[in-house]
Design a protein around this motif. Structure first.
Motif, PDB file in Angstrom:
ATOM      1  N   MET A  22     -39.047  28.180 -26.368  1.00  0.00           N
ATOM      2  CA  MET A  22     -39.436  28.075 -28.004  1.00  0.00           C
ATOM      3  C   MET A  22     -38.220  27.275 -28.874  1.00  0.00           C
ATOM      4  N   LYS A  23     -38.741  26.603 -29.855  1.00  0.00           N
ATOM      5  CA  LYS A  23     -37.726  25.883 -30.441  1.00  0.00           C
ATOM      6  C   LYS A  23     -37.345  26.823 -31.766  1.00  0.00           C
ATOM      7  N   ILE A  24     -36.118  26.947 -31.868  1.00  0.00           N
ATOM      8  CA  ILE A  24     -35.323  27.708 -32.927  1.00  0.00           C
ATOM      9  C   ILE A  24     -34.728  26.862 -33.896  1.00  0.00           C
ATOM     10  N   ASP A  25     -35.068  26.970 -35.329  1.00  0.00           N
ATOM     11  CA  ASP A  25     -34.343  26.120 -36.029  1.00  0.00           C
ATOM     12  C   ASP A  25     -33.615  26.926 -37.046  1.00  0.00           C
ATOM     13  N   PHE A  26     -31.987  26.600 -37.027  1.00  0.00           N
ATOM     14  CA  PHE A  26     -31.209  27.382 -37.692  1.00  0.00           C
ATOM     15  C   PHE A  26     -29.960  26.529 -38.148  1.00  0.00           C
ATOM     16  N   THR A  27     -29.271  27.104 -39.021  1.00  0.00           N
ATOM     17  CA  THR A  27     -27.949  26.334 -39.483  1.00  0.00           C
ATOM     18  C   THR A  27     -26.821  27.127 -38.737  1.00  0.00           C
ATOM     19  N   LEU A  28     -26.108  26.168 -38.204  1.00  0.00           N
ATOM     20  CA  LEU A  28     -24.901  26.939 -37.206  1.00  0.00           C
ATOM     21  C   LEU A  28     -23.772  26.037 -37.620  1.00  0.00           C
ATOM     22  N   ASN A  29     -22.869  26.803 -38.562  1.00  0.00           N
ATOM     23  CA  ASN A  29     -21.582  26.354 -38.812  1.00  0.00           C
ATOM     24  C   ASN A  29     -21.822  25.018 -39.706  1.00  0.00           C
ATOM     25  N   ASN A  30     -22.658  25.401 -40.590  1.00  0.00           N
ATOM     26  CA  ASN A  30     -23.024  24.338 -41.555  1.00  0.00           C
ATOM     27  C   ASN A  30     -23.601  23.100 -41.108  1.00  0.00           C
ATOM     28  N   LYS A  31     -24.235  23.073 -40.001  1.00  0.00           N
ATOM     29  CA  LYS A  31     -25.049  21.942 -39.384  1.00  0.00           C
ATOM     30  C   LYS A  31     -26.490  22.437 -39.015  1.00  0.00           C
ATOM     31  N   HIS A  32     -27.568  21.805 -39.499  1.00  0.00           N
ATOM     32  CA  HIS A  32     -28.818  22.293 -39.083  1.00  0.00           C
ATOM     33  C   HIS A  32     -28.957  21.812 -37.475  1.00  0.00           C
ATOM     34  N   ILE A  33     -29.640  22.955 -36.836  1.00  0.00           N
ATOM     35  CA  ILE A  33     -29.675  22.573 -35.189  1.00  0.00           C
ATOM     36  C   ILE A  33     -31.157  23.061 -34.860  1.00  0.00           C
ATOM     37  N   THR A  34     -31.615  22.577 -33.716  1.00  0.00           N
ATOM     38  CA  THR A  34     -32.635  22.916 -33.175  1.00  0.00           C
ATOM     39  C   THR A  34     -32.493  23.475 -31.652  1.00  0.00           C
ATOM     40  N   LEU A  35     -32.802  24.719 -31.403  1.00  0.00           N
ATOM     41  CA  LEU A  35     -32.359  24.794 -30.112  1.00  0.00           C
ATOM     42  C   LEU A  35     -33.532  25.697 -29.411  1.00  0.00           C
ATOM     43  N   ASP A  36     -33.744  24.952 -28.073  1.00  0.00           N
ATOM     44  CA  ASP A  36     -34.849  25.144 -27.479  1.00  0.00           C
ATOM     45  C   ASP A  36     -34.332  26.217 -26.564  1.00  0.00           C
ATOM     46  N   THR A  37     -34.714  27.385 -26.587  1.00  0.00           N
ATOM     47  CA  THR A  37     -34.334  28.741 -25.607  1.00  0.00           C
ATOM     48  C   THR A  37     -35.236  29.671 -25.523  1.00  0.00           C
ATOM     49  N   GLU A  38     -35.121  30.710 -24.756  1.00  0.00           N
ATOM     50  CA  GLU A  38     -36.037  31.893 -24.758  1.00  0.00           C
ATOM     51  C   GLU A  38     -35.724  32.904 -26.046  1.00  0.00           C
ATOM     52  N   PRO A  39     -36.464  33.130 -26.987  1.00  0.00           N
ATOM     53  CA  PRO A  39     -36.095  33.754 -28.293  1.00  0.00           C
ATOM     54  C   PRO A  39     -35.790  35.132 -27.969  1.00  0.00           C
ATOM     55  N   THR A  40     -36.069  35.657 -26.820  1.00  0.00           N
ATOM     56  CA  THR A  40     -35.479  37.112 -26.535  1.00  0.00           C
ATOM     57  C   THR A  40     -34.028  37.074 -25.951  1.00  0.00           C
ATOM     58  N   LYS A  41     -33.559  35.980 -25.987  1.00  0.00           N
ATOM     59  CA  LYS A  41     -32.100  35.847 -25.526  1.00  0.00           C
ATOM     60  C   LYS A  41     -31.150  36.531 -26.377  1.00  0.00           C
ATOM     61  N   ARG A  42     -30.258  37.275 -26.247  1.00  0.00           N
ATOM     62  CA  ARG A  42     -29.138  37.654 -27.120  1.00  0.00           C
ATOM     63  C   ARG A  42     -28.569  36.372 -27.751  1.00  0.00           C
ATOM     64  N   LEU A  43     -28.261  36.789 -29.136  1.00  0.00           N
ATOM     65  CA  LEU A  43     -27.787  35.594 -29.661  1.00  0.00           C
ATOM     66  C   LEU A  43     -26.324  35.338 -29.331  1.00  0.00           C
ATOM     67  N   VAL A  44     -25.587  36.221 -28.925  1.00  0.00           N
ATOM     68  CA  VAL A  44     -23.984  36.056 -28.192  1.00  0.00           C
ATOM     69  C   VAL A  44     -24.385  35.011 -27.029  1.00  0.00           C
ATOM     70  N   ASP A  45     -25.345  35.245 -26.220  1.00  0.00           N
ATOM     71  CA  ASP A  45     -25.470  34.280 -25.093  1.00  0.00           C
ATOM     72  C   ASP A  45     -26.008  32.941 -25.415  1.00  0.00           C
ATOM     73  N   ALA A  46     -26.943  32.910 -26.519  1.00  0.00           N
ATOM     74  CA  ALA A  46     -27.309  31.728 -26.750  1.00  0.00           C
ATOM     75  C   ALA A  46     -26.054  30.765 -27.493  1.00  0.00           C
ATOM     76  N   ILE A  47     -25.359  31.392 -28.287  1.00  0.00           N
ATOM     77  CA  ILE A  47     -24.158  30.855 -28.705  1.00  0.00           C
ATOM     78  C   ILE A  47     -23.284  30.524 -27.727  1.00  0.00           C
ATOM     79  N   ARG A  48     -22.642  31.505 -26.574  1.00  0.00           N
ATOM     80  CA  ARG A  48     -21.860  31.022 -25.565  1.00  0.00           C
ATOM     81  C   ARG A  48     -22.591  30.190 -24.639  1.00  0.00           C
ATOM     82  N   ASP A  49     -23.662  30.231 -24.249  1.00  0.00           N
ATOM     83  CA  ASP A  49     -24.172  29.640 -22.893  1.00  0.00           C
ATOM     84  C   ASP A  49     -24.796  28.381 -23.544  1.00  0.00           C
ATOM     85  N   ASP A  50     -25.785  28.579 -24.345  1.00  0.00           N
ATOM     86  CA  ASP A  50     -26.713  27.257 -24.628  1.00  0.00           C
ATOM     87  C   ASP A  50     -25.822  26.490 -25.471  1.00  0.00           C
ATOM     88  N   LEU A  51     -24.873  26.946 -26.415  1.00  0.00           N
ATOM     89  CA  LEU A  51     -24.206  26.050 -27.296  1.00  0.00           C
ATOM     90  C   LEU A  51     -22.720  25.760 -26.967  1.00  0.00           C
TER      91      LEU A  51
END
Ligand code: FES
Ligand code: FES
Length: 158
Positions: A1-30
């Motif tokens: 699923m595509k998730i649109d949000f602002t990260l550190n003042n930049k708009h991003i689209t992250l294609d990931t599993e929405p049930t992933k923990r945010l901490v894992d998305a930040i560390r592993d995906d980003l």
């Protein structure tokens, strides 16, 4: 699923599993590994990030929940004046021992000072009560936030 949000003042689209923990998305995906993982149950504050101005433990948030929100991690903090001042005061006042808790501490302190530039000692303690330091360096941490508060006050008078 595509998730649109602002990260550190930049708009991003992250294609990931929405049930992933945010901490894992930040560390592993980003690949932003400044946010730490400690207890994984919302008790240590090591994973604290700021979402829409509030300090939040990112081990308890699903990445799908940040759709449309504004997320700040430790990597974005030095771009902000309050963040820069806090980081400087932590270093100058010996508030960093092993450093594991430091990103989470800085994020909670940032969320406080961003909302309230003149917090009382009790308000500072309350805001930091969700962040644990295994090195038991609480006094220099609290002193650093007091110093940052004083520097911000001085700056606002200039
Ligand atoms: S790892 Fe999230 S609160 Fe400890
Ligand atoms: S500086 Fe080591 S856990 Fe806080």
């Amino acid at each position: 699923m595509k998730i649109d949000f602002t990260l550190n003042n930049k708009h991003i689209t992250l294609d990931t599993e929405p049930t992933k923990r945010l901490v894992d998305a930040i560390r592993d995906d980003l690949s932003l590994t400044g946010t730490k993982i400690g207890c994984e149950v919302g008790e240590c504050g090591a994973c604290t990030v700021v979402i829409d101005g509030e300090a939040v433990t990112s081990c308890l948030v699903l990445v799908g929940q940040v759709q449309g929100k504004n997320v700040l991690t430790i990597e974005g903090l030095s771009e902000l004046e309050i963040g820069r001042i806090l980081q400087k005061c932590f270093v100058e006042n010996g508030a960093v021992q092993c450093g594991f808790c430091t990103p989470g501490m800085l994020m909670s302190a940032y969320a406080l000072l961003n909302k309230n530039q003149n917090p009382s000692k009790e308000e500072i303690k309350e805001a930091m009560s969700g962040n644990l330091c295994r090195c038991t360096g609480y006094v220099p941490i609290l002193n650093s936030i007091e110093k940052a508060k004083d520097e911000l006050k001085t700056l606002s008078k200039k």
